[in-house]
Scaffold this motif. Sequence first.
Motif, PDB file in Angstrom:
ATOM      1  N   MET A   1      -9.101   3.079   3.106  1.00 57.54           N
ATOM      2  CA  MET A   1     -10.080   2.436   2.259  1.00 57.54           C
ATOM      3  C   MET A   1      -9.733   2.798   0.816  1.00 57.54           C
ATOM      4  SD  MET A   1     -11.137   3.214   5.363  1.00 57.54           S
ATOM      5  CE  MET A   1     -11.989   2.423   6.696  1.00 57.54           C
ATOM      6  N   LEU A   2      -9.515   1.801  -0.051  1.00 60.39           N
ATOM      7  CA  LEU A   2      -8.838   2.055  -1.302  1.00 60.39           C
ATOM      8  C   LEU A   2      -9.769   2.101  -2.498  1.00 60.39           C
ATOM      9  CD1 LEU A   2      -5.649  -0.153  -1.062  1.00 60.39           C
ATOM     10  CD2 LEU A   2      -5.908   2.257  -0.542  1.00 60.39           C
ATOM     11  N   GLY A   3      -9.623   3.155  -3.313  1.00 59.77           N
ATOM     12  CA  GLY A   3     -10.023   3.190  -4.706  1.00 59.77           C
ATOM     13  C   GLY A   3      -8.755   3.539  -5.453  1.00 59.77           C
ATOM     14  N   ASP A   4      -8.887   4.058  -6.689  1.00 59.22           N
ATOM     15  CA  ASP A   4      -7.679   4.462  -7.417  1.00 59.22           C
ATOM     16  C   ASP A   4      -6.907   5.517  -6.639  1.00 59.22           C
ATOM     17  OD1 ASP A   4      -8.471   2.758  -9.427  1.00 59.22           O
ATOM     18  OD2 ASP A   4      -9.504   4.302 -10.559  1.00 59.22           O
ATOM     19  N   ALA A   5      -7.619   6.539  -6.169  1.00 57.86           N
ATOM     20  CA  ALA A   5      -6.966   7.604  -5.411  1.00 57.86           C
ATOM     21  C   ALA A   5      -6.479   7.097  -4.063  1.00 57.86           C
ATOM     22  CB  ALA A   5      -7.924   8.782  -5.228  1.00 57.86           C
ATOM     23  N   GLY A   6      -7.252   6.193  -3.455  1.00 59.19           N
ATOM     24  CA  GLY A   6      -6.837   5.631  -2.172  1.00 59.19           C
ATOM     25  C   GLY A   6      -5.558   4.839  -2.286  1.00 59.19           C
ATOM     26  N   LEU A   7      -5.420   4.064  -3.359  1.00 52.72           N
ATOM     27  CA  LEU A   7      -4.194   3.313  -3.581  1.00 52.72           C
ATOM     28  C   LEU A   7      -3.020   4.256  -3.769  1.00 52.72           C
ATOM     29  CD1 LEU A   7      -2.629   0.730  -4.089  1.00 52.72           C
ATOM     30  CD2 LEU A   7      -3.439   0.772  -6.460  1.00 52.72           C
ATOM     31  N   ALA A   8      -3.218   5.324  -4.547  1.00 56.55           N
ATOM     32  CA  ALA A   8      -2.150   6.295  -4.747  1.00 56.55           C
ATOM     33  C   ALA A   8      -1.754   6.960  -3.437  1.00 56.55           C
ATOM     34  CB  ALA A   8      -2.593   7.347  -5.769  1.00 56.55           C
ATOM     35  N   LEU A   9      -2.739   7.249  -2.571  1.00 57.95           N
ATOM     36  CA  LEU A   9      -2.425   7.882  -1.291  1.00 57.95           C
ATOM     37  C   LEU A   9      -1.681   6.921  -0.371  1.00 57.95           C
ATOM     38  CD1 LEU A   9      -2.620  10.318   0.582  1.00 57.95           C
ATOM     39  CD2 LEU A   9      -4.842   9.467   1.345  1.00 57.95           C
ATOM     40  N   ALA A  10      -2.119   5.666  -0.317  1.00 61.37           N
ATOM     41  CA  ALA A  10      -1.406   4.687   0.498  1.00 61.37           C
ATOM     42  C   ALA A  10       0.040   4.560   0.041  1.00 61.37           C
ATOM     43  CB  ALA A  10      -2.115   3.333   0.407  1.00 61.37           C
ATOM     44  N   ASN A  11       0.246   4.510  -1.256  1.00 64.76           N
ATOM     45  CA  ASN A  11       1.592   4.415  -1.814  1.00 64.76           C
ATOM     46  C   ASN A  11       2.419   5.654  -1.468  1.00 64.76           C
ATOM     47  OD1 ASN A  11       3.739   3.409  -3.292  1.00 64.76           O
ATOM     48  ND2 ASN A  11       2.926   4.124  -5.251  1.00 64.76           N
ATOM     49  N   GLU A  12       1.805   6.836  -1.587  1.00 65.75           N
ATOM     50  CA  GLU A  12       2.530   8.078  -1.319  1.00 65.75           C
ATOM     51  C   GLU A  12       2.923   8.186   0.150  1.00 65.75           C
ATOM     52  OE1 GLU A  12       4.307  11.816  -1.777  1.00 65.75           O
ATOM     53  OE2 GLU A  12       3.772  10.279  -3.255  1.00 65.75           O
ATOM     54  N   LEU A  13       2.017   7.847   1.050  1.00 66.51           N
ATOM     55  CA  LEU A  13       2.347   7.922   2.472  1.00 66.51           C
ATOM     56  C   LEU A  13       3.433   6.912   2.835  1.00 66.51           C
ATOM     57  CD1 LEU A  13      -1.207   8.404   4.024  1.00 66.51           C
ATOM     58  CD2 LEU A  13       0.583  10.131   3.787  1.00 66.51           C
ATOM     59  N   ALA A  14       3.345   5.712   2.271  1.00 62.99           N
ATOM     60  CA  ALA A  14       4.399   4.726   2.525  1.00 62.99           C
ATOM     61  C   ALA A  14       5.737   5.218   1.988  1.00 62.99           C
ATOM     62  CB  ALA A  14       4.016   3.391   1.887  1.00 62.99           C
ATOM     63  N   ARG A  15       5.733   5.834   0.817  1.00 60.31           N
ATOM     64  CA  ARG A  15       6.973   6.386   0.245  1.00 60.31           C
ATOM     65  C   ARG A  15       7.594   7.431   1.164  1.00 60.31           C
ATOM     66  NH1 ARG A  15       8.948  10.600  -2.303  1.00 60.31           N
ATOM     67  NH2 ARG A  15       7.008  11.769  -2.107  1.00 60.31           N
ATOM     68  N   ARG A  16       6.731   8.161   1.895  1.00 58.78           N
ATOM     69  CA  ARG A  16       7.218   9.201   2.801  1.00 58.78           C
ATOM     70  C   ARG A  16       7.651   8.646   4.164  1.00 58.78           C
ATOM     71  NH1 ARG A  16       3.825  14.753   1.812  1.00 58.78           N
ATOM     72  NH2 ARG A  16       3.637  14.567  -0.469  1.00 58.78           N
ATOM     73  N   GLY A  17       7.537   7.354   4.344  1.00 57.30           N
ATOM     74  CA  GLY A  17       7.994   6.744   5.583  1.00 57.30           C
ATOM     75  C   GLY A  17       6.901   6.372   6.561  1.00 57.30           C
ATOM     76  N   TRP A  18       5.627   6.621   6.216  1.00 58.00           N
ATOM     77  CA  TRP A  18       4.521   6.216   7.068  1.00 58.00           C
ATOM     78  C   TRP A  18       4.371   4.694   7.022  1.00 58.00           C
ATOM     79  CZ3 TRP A  18       0.190   9.505   8.912  1.00 58.00           C
ATOM     80  CH2 TRP A  18       0.438  10.876   8.746  1.00 58.00           C
ATOM     81  N   ARG A  19       3.927   4.117   8.116  1.00 59.26           N
ATOM     82  CA  ARG A  19       3.478   2.728   8.118  1.00 59.26           C
ATOM     83  C   ARG A  19       1.972   2.752   7.891  1.00 59.26           C
ATOM     84  NH1 ARG A  19       7.484  -0.578   9.153  1.00 59.26           N
ATOM     85  NH2 ARG A  19       6.011  -2.342   9.080  1.00 59.26           N
ATOM     86  N   VAL A  20       1.524   2.131   6.825  1.00 56.41           N
ATOM     87  CA  VAL A  20       0.160   2.281   6.332  1.00 56.41           C
ATOM     88  C   VAL A  20      -0.596   0.965   6.462  1.00 56.41           C
ATOM     89  CG1 VAL A  20      -1.271   2.868   4.337  1.00 56.41           C
ATOM     90  CG2 VAL A  20       0.912   4.068   4.712  1.00 56.41           C
ATOM     91  N   ILE A  21      -1.795   1.036   7.051  1.00 54.84           N
ATOM     92  CA  ILE A  21      -2.744  -0.076   7.020  1.00 54.84           C
ATOM     93  C   ILE A  21      -3.830   0.325   6.032  1.00 54.84           C
ATOM     94  CG2 ILE A  21      -4.314  -1.533   8.344  1.00 54.84           C
ATOM     95  CD1 ILE A  21      -2.804  -0.543  10.884  1.00 54.84           C
ATOM     96  N   ALA A  22      -3.877  -0.361   4.897  1.00 55.32           N
ATOM     97  CA  ALA A  22      -4.824  -0.013   3.846  1.00 55.32           C
ATOM     98  C   ALA A  22      -5.884  -1.080   3.727  1.00 55.32           C
ATOM     99  CB  ALA A  22      -4.091   0.143   2.513  1.00 55.32           C
ATOM    100  N   THR A  23      -7.139  -0.667   3.616  1.00 57.76           N
ATOM    101  CA  THR A  23      -8.212  -1.638   3.418  1.00 57.76           C
ATOM    102  C   THR A  23      -8.613  -1.658   1.955  1.00 57.76           C
ATOM    103  OG1 THR A  23     -10.060  -0.116   3.838  1.00 57.76           O
ATOM    104  CG2 THR A  23      -9.049  -1.199   5.752  1.00 57.76           C
ATOM    105  N   THR A  24      -9.011  -2.821   1.499  1.00 59.65           N
ATOM    106  CA  THR A  24      -9.402  -2.988   0.103  1.00 59.65           C
ATOM    107  C   THR A  24     -10.485  -4.047   0.008  1.00 59.65           C
ATOM    108  OG1 THR A  24      -8.634  -3.654  -2.097  1.00 59.65           O
ATOM    109  CG2 THR A  24      -7.489  -4.618  -0.205  1.00 59.65           C
ATOM    110  N   ARG A  25     -11.350  -3.911  -0.982  1.00 58.25           N
ATOM    111  CA  ARG A  25     -12.356  -4.937  -1.252  1.00 58.25           C
ATOM    112  C   ARG A  25     -11.752  -6.089  -2.036  1.00 58.25           C
ATOM    113  NH1 ARG A  25     -17.248  -2.003  -4.105  1.00 58.25           N
ATOM    114  NH2 ARG A  25     -18.212  -4.046  -3.779  1.00 58.25           N
ATOM    115  N   GLN A  26     -10.551  -5.872  -2.610  1.00 59.27           N
ATOM    116  CA  GLN A  26      -9.909  -6.903  -3.416  1.00 59.27           C
ATOM    117  C   GLN A  26      -9.328  -7.987  -2.523  1.00 59.27           C
ATOM    118  OE1 GLN A  26      -6.945  -5.042  -5.856  1.00 59.27           O
ATOM    119  NE2 GLN A  26      -8.305  -3.360  -6.444  1.00 59.27           N
TER     120      GLN A  26
END
Length: 218
Positions: A1-26
């Motif tokens: 679930m994304l805010g500013d920090a959530g977006l940064a975390l999704a990006n960081e986990l993806a950078r580390r090789g995780w496959r990320v499902i991120a939710t957003t209100r946008q």
Amino acid sequence: MLGDAGLALANELARRGWRVIATTRQHGGGPRAGADAWHERLEAESLEMTSPQQLAALRERLADRRLDLLFVNAAINRGNLPIDKVPTEMFTEVMITNALSPLRAIETLRGLVRPGGTVAVMSSEQGSISLNTEDGYELYKASKAALNQLMRSYATRHADDGHTKLLIDPGHNQTQLGGLDAPLTPQQSIPAVADVLEAQAGTPGLRFLDRHRQPVPW
């Protein structure tokens, strides 16, 4: 679930090789706008987390998926008012968003978390009752304390499920919530949060930790 920090975390986990499902209100680009090099590992789902109906629909869309990590990040702050000046509607809005909705999301989606997986929530030192020694932001502090208490109840009720359960304090960040005067940026703090998630994986039970992996007093 994304805010500013959530977006940064999704990006960081993806950078580390995780496959990320991120939710957003946008609508539209959503989290992929912040994950240029890792977008192939990042999926976006639309969700208004305060809606039980949308949570249920997301659960149905993800029914065939299994998660190593379920991370919930959602909070609003409606200003620095003493509690006697807080309108009832504002109190309700903040408590629903910051405390009730994260636990609804966890309860709705926990069945997707694999055995040995992690269920984590972005909390805050502001939710620590014992550290509440400075004036200000009474409603926000109360909502984070309520979040922590509800997560404690959740962990007690599901003590035997084998999941790692975490409340994480990322520090005071320069986000829409934390303000531009905060001492940290998400780019500075979120890699440390990801380190905590990875280091604690496979350790059942509930912990309230900061980004340095140190316990935060309840």
